[in-house]
Write a protein that holds these residues in place. Structure first.
Motif, PDB file in Angstrom:
ATOM      1  N   PHE A   1       0.782  -1.207   0.182  1.00  0.00           N
ATOM      2  CA  PHE A   1       0.099  -0.140  -0.008  1.00  0.00           C
ATOM      3  C   PHE A   1       0.771   1.127   0.108  1.00  0.00           C
ATOM      4  CE2 PHE A   1      -3.304  -3.019   1.293  1.00  0.00           C
ATOM      5  CZ  PHE A   1      -4.087  -2.675   0.755  1.00  0.00           C
TER       6      PHE A   1
ATOM      7  N   ASP B   1      -0.291   3.666  -3.062  1.00  0.00           N
ATOM      8  CA  ASP B   1      -0.631   4.884  -2.968  1.00  0.00           C
ATOM      9  C   ASP B   1      -0.004   6.073  -3.668  1.00  0.00           C
ATOM     10  OD1 ASP B   1      -2.474   3.548  -1.161  1.00  0.00           O
ATOM     11  OD2 ASP B   1      -1.881   4.453   0.647  1.00  0.00           O
TER      12      ASP B   1
ATOM     13  N   SER C   1      -2.294   6.542   4.928  1.00  0.00           N
ATOM     14  CA  SER C   1      -3.640   6.311   4.374  1.00  0.00           C
ATOM     15  C   SER C   1      -4.591   7.444   4.252  1.00  0.00           C
ATOM     16  CB  SER C   1      -4.016   5.164   4.881  1.00  0.00           C
ATOM     17  OG  SER C   1      -3.042   4.159   4.689  1.00  0.00           O
TER      18      SER C   1
ATOM     19  N   GLY D   1       2.855  -3.605  -5.630  1.00  0.00           N
ATOM     20  CA  GLY D   1       2.004  -2.323  -5.243  1.00  0.00           C
ATOM     21  C   GLY D   1       2.144  -1.407  -6.201  1.00  0.00           C
TER      22      GLY D   1
ATOM     23  N   PHE E   1      -7.718   3.008  -1.804  1.00  0.00           N
ATOM     24  CA  PHE E   1      -6.324   2.674  -1.424  1.00  0.00           C
ATOM     25  C   PHE E   1      -6.213   2.921  -0.101  1.00  0.00           C
ATOM     26  CE2 PHE E   1      -4.772   2.650  -6.097  1.00  0.00           C
ATOM     27  CZ  PHE E   1      -4.854   1.235  -6.097  1.00  0.00           C
TER      28      PHE E   1
ATOM     29  N   CYS F   1      -8.247   0.873   2.663  1.00  0.00           N
ATOM     30  CA  CYS F   1      -7.737  -0.526   2.625  1.00  0.00           C
ATOM     31  C   CYS F   1      -6.493  -0.226   3.642  1.00  0.00           C
ATOM     32  CB  CYS F   1      -7.496  -1.003   1.432  1.00  0.00           C
ATOM     33  SG  CYS F   1      -8.501  -1.773   0.401  1.00  0.00           S
ATOM     34  N   GLY F   2      -5.775   0.746   3.595  1.00  0.00           N
ATOM     35  CA  GLY F   2      -4.543   0.830   4.312  1.00  0.00           C
ATOM     36  C   GLY F   2      -4.771   0.865   5.801  1.00  0.00           C
TER      37      GLY F   2
END
Length: 432
Positions: A20, A24, A85, A145, A169, A172-173
């Protein structure tokens, strides 16, 4: 943690966080055409979006790395994941170029803590016999990633608008961090190195903390580290060009869709890097047992071969040759990247490895990755994007020369000095 395989479970947990970390940061490059259309941005402004992340990431890296050497790395990793995140999700609030620039810079600050903390933590679970393999395996998360970030950002962007990929994204992080908080365990600093120095005994030593100024003095007296930093600066310069401008080049030159351009720019090169990285880690661990500068020699071999493949990818007008070039570029790129931090850790004491990683990232991202998007953006408006990207392959050749010099001229002395230091600090095992 008592399970002897736990050290590999740690690599697996960190693998998902790094996934991630890179998804990201890669997502924005696949939606450059959408951002350019919505905000009426020039290539130079798009380059600044890439560079703003790298500038903040690089500038803060040494100081954040030094903090990492003084706090629990588990906390630094998981809190960092939550912060970047959240910033990733907040990017959707941007309404002009200045706000986009702010959020990209803020994400760079949020992500700064991850690599100093994670590389230091892995090095305390894995000694010199498995360190490159562990870090090479972890490095594959960067490749997957990057592929996922590039492809899904483009796919989601062309169907639902660029903002939704950042929400997905980032969300989810945040969930991942909450789950891993239960399973990730903080090891004792220097455990793996001192155990090897003391003949596999469990060794307890009083930590030696360094300030940023003290560490700067150490690296100035350790030529191997200086050359490794300079080589990383050169390597990341061209690597950043790949991630920043290749999707746009493919979109313009081969008339690809956003999703296909984002996928093509990452899939082929990162797929073979997933082979090259573990393979390069295995070669490096093997050669390191025979030659003090073994890891660095593996790096120099890989990065020298990157140059012609990078130039081919930028200049070719053939889709077939583009794919061949990307595949071969990725394979040899993995040889270098598997050993970026493992090579440095051979000559830096365990308690300063967060700071060492921070200084490496400063050179790689501030001086290398931070300048590349803007330089290529500027040159592309004068000589064309293909030629501007091809010119950057020369930095790989320079990096290879620096690495060979480090491996042959300075690594034998610097690694022996570190071995003697750790052996002298080793204390008899304490039985709990």
């Amino acid at each position: 943690m008592t399970d002897r395989n736990y050290k590999w479970y740690v690599v697996g947990m960190l693998w998902w966080i790094a996934f991630f970390n890179y998804a990201d940061r890669q997502a924005i490059f696949s939606v450059f055409p959408l951002l350019s259309k919505e905000y009426h941005l020039s290539n130079l402004q798009l380059g600044l979006l890439g560079s703003s992340f790298a500038w903040v990431y690089g500038l803060s890296a040494p100081f954040v790395g030094n903090i990492i050497d003084r706090v629990r790395r588990k906390s630094a990793i998981l809190w960092g994941l939550q912060i970047w995140s959240t910033v990733c999700m907040a990017t959707v609030l941007a309404r002009n170029f200045g706000q986009l620039l702010f959020f990209r810079a803020a994400e760079g600050l949020g992500e700064t803590s991850y690599f100093p903390a994670s590389m230091s933590l892995i090095s305390d679970y894995h000694g010199k016999r498995t360190r490159s393999r562990a870090m090479g395996t972890h490095q594959t998360s960067v490749y997957i990633g990057t592929i996922a970030g590039g492809f899904f950002a483009g796919l989601i962007g062309q169907k639902y608008g660029w903002r939704w990929s950042f929400v997905i994204f980032g969300g989810c992080g945040i969930l991942l961090g909450l789950v891993l908080n239960r399973f990730l365990v903080e090891p004792e600093r220097g455990a793996a190195d001192r155990a090897e120095a003391a003949g596999q005994a469990i060794v307890h030593a009083k930590p030696h903390r360094m300030s940023v100024r003290e560490f700067a003095t150490v690296i100035l007296s350790t030529p191997t580290v200086l050359l490794l930093m300079a080589a990383f600066m050169c390597e990341n310069f061209t690597a950043m060009v790949l991630f920043t401008w290749m999707p746009t080049l493919l979109y313009q030159k081969f008339n690809m869709s956003l999703a296909l351009a984002g996928l093509t720019a990452t899939l082929y090169v990162q797929s073979t890097s997933m082979i090259g990285s573990p393979l390069g880690g295995w070669f490096a661990d093997t050669l390191r047992r025979r030659v003090p500068g073994g890891r660095i020699l593996v790096q120099s071999f890989g990065i020298f071969l990157e140059a012609p493949f990078a130039a081919l990818c930028a200049l070719t007008g053939s889709m077939e040759w583009l794919i061949v070039g990307l595949l071969l570029w990725g394979l040899v790129k993995g040889f270098y990247e598997a050993n970026i931090f493992a090579s440095v850790f051979d000559v830096i004491r365990p308690e300063a490895r967060g700071t060492a990683t921070g200084f490496m990232n400063m050179m790689g991202w501030l001086a290398g990755g931070g300048t590349a998007p803007v330089v290529v953006g500027y040159l592309s408006e004068r000589i064309g994007l293909s030629r501007a990207m091809a010119l950057t392959s020369l930095s790989y050749v320079i990096a290879s020369v620096l690495l060979v010099t480090a491996a042959l001229a300075f690594a034998p002395r610097d690694t022996e000095r570190m071995r003697i230091t750790l052996a002298a600090e080793a204390l008899p095992a304490e039985i709990a």
